[in-house]
Design an enzyme around this catalytic site. Structure first.
Site, PDB file in Angstrom:
ATOM      1  N   GLN A 249     -40.244 -10.028  59.222  1.00  0.00           N
ATOM      2  CA  GLN A 249     -40.876  -9.404  58.076  1.00  0.00           C
ATOM      3  C   GLN A 249     -40.013  -9.467  56.827  1.00  0.00           C
ATOM      4  OE1 GLN A 249     -44.243  -7.953  57.865  1.00  0.00           O
ATOM      5  NE2 GLN A 249     -44.046  -9.512  59.433  1.00  0.00           N
ATOM      6  N   HIS A 252     -40.591 -11.889  53.928  1.00  0.00           N
ATOM      7  CA  HIS A 252     -41.731 -11.751  53.012  1.00  0.00           C
ATOM      8  C   HIS A 252     -41.286 -11.731  51.559  1.00  0.00           C
ATOM      9  CE1 HIS A 252     -45.649 -11.310  54.896  1.00  0.00           C
ATOM     10  NE2 HIS A 252     -45.071 -10.737  55.927  1.00  0.00           N
ATOM     11  N   GLU A 319     -46.011   0.329  57.876  1.00  0.00           N
ATOM     12  CA  GLU A 319     -47.151  -0.587  57.937  1.00  0.00           C
ATOM     13  C   GLU A 319     -47.255  -1.218  59.332  1.00  0.00           C
ATOM     14  OE1 GLU A 319     -48.702  -4.684  55.721  1.00  0.00           O
ATOM     15  OE2 GLU A 319     -46.579  -4.139  55.684  1.00  0.00           O
ATOM     16  N   HIS A 320     -46.167  -1.792  59.799  1.00  0.00           N
ATOM     17  CA  HIS A 320     -46.100  -2.384  61.138  1.00  0.00           C
ATOM     18  C   HIS A 320     -45.093  -1.593  61.965  1.00  0.00           C
ATOM     19  CE1 HIS A 320     -46.891  -5.832  58.333  1.00  0.00           C
ATOM     20  NE2 HIS A 320     -47.873  -6.040  59.194  1.00  0.00           N
ATOM     21  N   ASP A 353     -50.039 -10.673  62.494  1.00  0.00           N
ATOM     22  CA  ASP A 353     -50.238 -11.212  61.154  1.00  0.00           C
ATOM     23  C   ASP A 353     -51.094 -12.468  61.162  1.00  0.00           C
ATOM     24  OD1 ASP A 353     -48.941  -9.331  59.673  1.00  0.00           O
ATOM     25  OD2 ASP A 353     -47.136 -10.509  59.298  1.00  0.00           O
ATOM     26  N   HIS A 412     -79.663  26.590  40.978  1.00  0.00           N
ATOM     27  CA  HIS A 412     -79.696  26.160  42.374  1.00  0.00           C
ATOM     28  C   HIS A 412     -80.599  27.082  43.185  1.00  0.00           C
ATOM     29  CE1 HIS A 412     -76.324  23.607  41.347  1.00  0.00           C
ATOM     30  NE2 HIS A 412     -76.182  23.191  42.598  1.00  0.00           N
TER      31      HIS A 412
END
Length: 434
Positions: A249, A252, A319-320, A353, A412
């Site tokens: 990762q 990235h 996230e992961h 992924d 109402h």
């Protein structure tokens, strides 16, 4: 025992956000005001692209000839798993109608959105998998018109493999657009006449910020930041696989957090020693990104008990989240905050992924505390309806009138009064709160 940091990140996901916000805000205003011509001008400036914005069917068909047969088979392999998982998600959702009291019916309908905009990164890396994840899921959900955009390369437009993938997955319109201008064009309906109801897909910080600023005017999949990974590894984990997965990762980008949470200082030290060696083996661009990410955003945390590990992990809401530990069912039942969970060393983030099926467009920056990743449900509105017999409306009208008057909302209350007067003219009712 409190958790102990062997390595603490120097930066956070919020670093440098203010400048990005201002740039994106100005671009969105200019593109909306100037229309397609302004969008084209930004594409020429940033991507040096002077060709057509809308990719023709002939170009998409021709792209297939440039994609090697093995790659086509690989794309189909991934597509089939993502499609089938999305179909299973759709099957888990249902419409219903229930009778809440005699004569009072309420129900739920599932209505797909009319238009979706799918962003597919194509700058440093050509994200074939992102094309599969976003477009396939939208089409399975039943979206009428799916627009996909991806940055044009400087040597001839969109990557052929991305074009091939977009056609396979069912994109209705494909645009040679990237960055803020791509997001803006899909949101405003430029070049297509179909303003997107929702914008989805990963992208750099400018893409993420454009989606954030447009939220409310359109839906978005989630507030996204740089990709993240946390690996929980017990003393019996394989340090080589842990290091490789953290690195998987970190490449990235230079602002990608990679966190190790372990009960073994020996494993932690081994991983910290091995990571720089693995980084040095990468190609130059990947190596520079991973080196900066691990230096500035990497963390190594020691825990004493697995309950303590769960607490730390849930605070990060990665996230992961990979778990390389014994008793995987325990971790599955106790971990709560994550975008997607990978149980055991036999699977990992890269599998998710690219290929394995569940969607890889996932929440970052702590958003996993309140949302999951992209699913068919993101493209479907869950809407309610109700209907009532005259007799069933008698009790509902009385209660509505009394509650409304207690709240001070006389108009109402009168909607209940009026129906009681029409349907039950001979009866007297107590319509004031006591």
């Amino acid at each position: 025992m409190a958790v102990k940091y062997l390595k603490k990140a120097e930066k956070t996901a919020a670093t440098g956000e203010d400048d990005v916000r201002e740039i994106v805000s100005n671009m969105l205003k200019e593109i909306e005001l100037g229309g397609e011509e302004t969008c084209i001008a930004y594409t020429q400036k940033f991507d040096n692209w002077h060709g057509d914005i809308v990719v023709s069917q002939e170009e998409i068909d021709a792209a297939a000839d440039k994609v090697p047969e093995q790659l086509k088979k690989d794309i189909h392999f991934a597509y089939e798993r993502v499609r089938d998982f999305a179909k299973a998600q759709l099957a888990s959702m249902s419409e219903f109608e229930t009778e809440l009291s005699p004569g009072l019916f309420a129900g739920q309908r599932l209505i797909p959105m009319q238009a979706a905009g799918c962003y597919v990164p194509g700058g440093r890396y050509s994200h074939i998998a992102s094309a599969i994840m976003s477009v396939t899921t939208a089409k399975v959900a039943g979206v009428d018109h799916v627009i996909a955009c991806s940055p044009p390369g400087r040597d001839g437009g969109m990557h052929p493999a991305i074009m091939y993938t977009l056609k396979l997955c069912g994109a209705d319109t494909v645009l040679n657009l990237g960055g803020v201008q791509g997001i803006a064009a899909m949101a405003f309906g430029q070049f297509t006449g179909h303003p997107a109801d929702i914008l989805v897909g990963p992208g750099n910080q400018f893409v993420a910020e454009a989606k954030r600023q447009l939220y409310g005017r359109v839906g978005i999949d989630m507030f996204a930041g740089p990709s993240e990974v946390m690996v929980i590894a017990d003393k019996n984990a394989d340090p080589e696989l842990v290091a490789v997965d953290l690195l998987g990762q970190a490449e990235h980008g230079p602002n990608t957090p990679a966190w190790l949470l372990t009960d073994s200082e020996e494993l932690a030290e081994t991983v910290m020693k091995r990571l720089p060696e693995l980084i040095a083996e990468l190609p130059e661009l990947n190596s520079k990104s991973a080196e900066a990410a691990w230096r500035d955003y990497g963390e190594v945390i020691i825990y004493d008990t697995r309950e303590e590990a769960v607490k730390v992990s849930d605070e990060y809401a990665s996230e992961h989240l990979e778990v390389h530990a014994e008793d995987l069912d325990w971790w599955l039942q106790n971990l709560r905050n994550f975008g997607s969970l990978f149980l055991g060393e036999e699977t990992n983030v890269a599998f998710g992924d690219k290929t394995s099926g569940p969607n890889h467009i996932l929440p970052t920056k702590g958003a996993a505390k309140y949302t999951g990743g992209l699913s068919v449900g993101k493209f479907i509105k869950v809407v309610t309806y109700q209907r009532s017999s005259i007799e069933a409306s008698k009790d509902v009208a009385q209660v509505t009138a009394r509650i409304s008057r207690l709240e001070g909302m006389e108009a109402h209350a009168k909607t209940g009064d009026a129906r009681l007067a029409k349907y039950f003219p001979e009866e007297q009712f107590n319509l004031k709160p006591e």
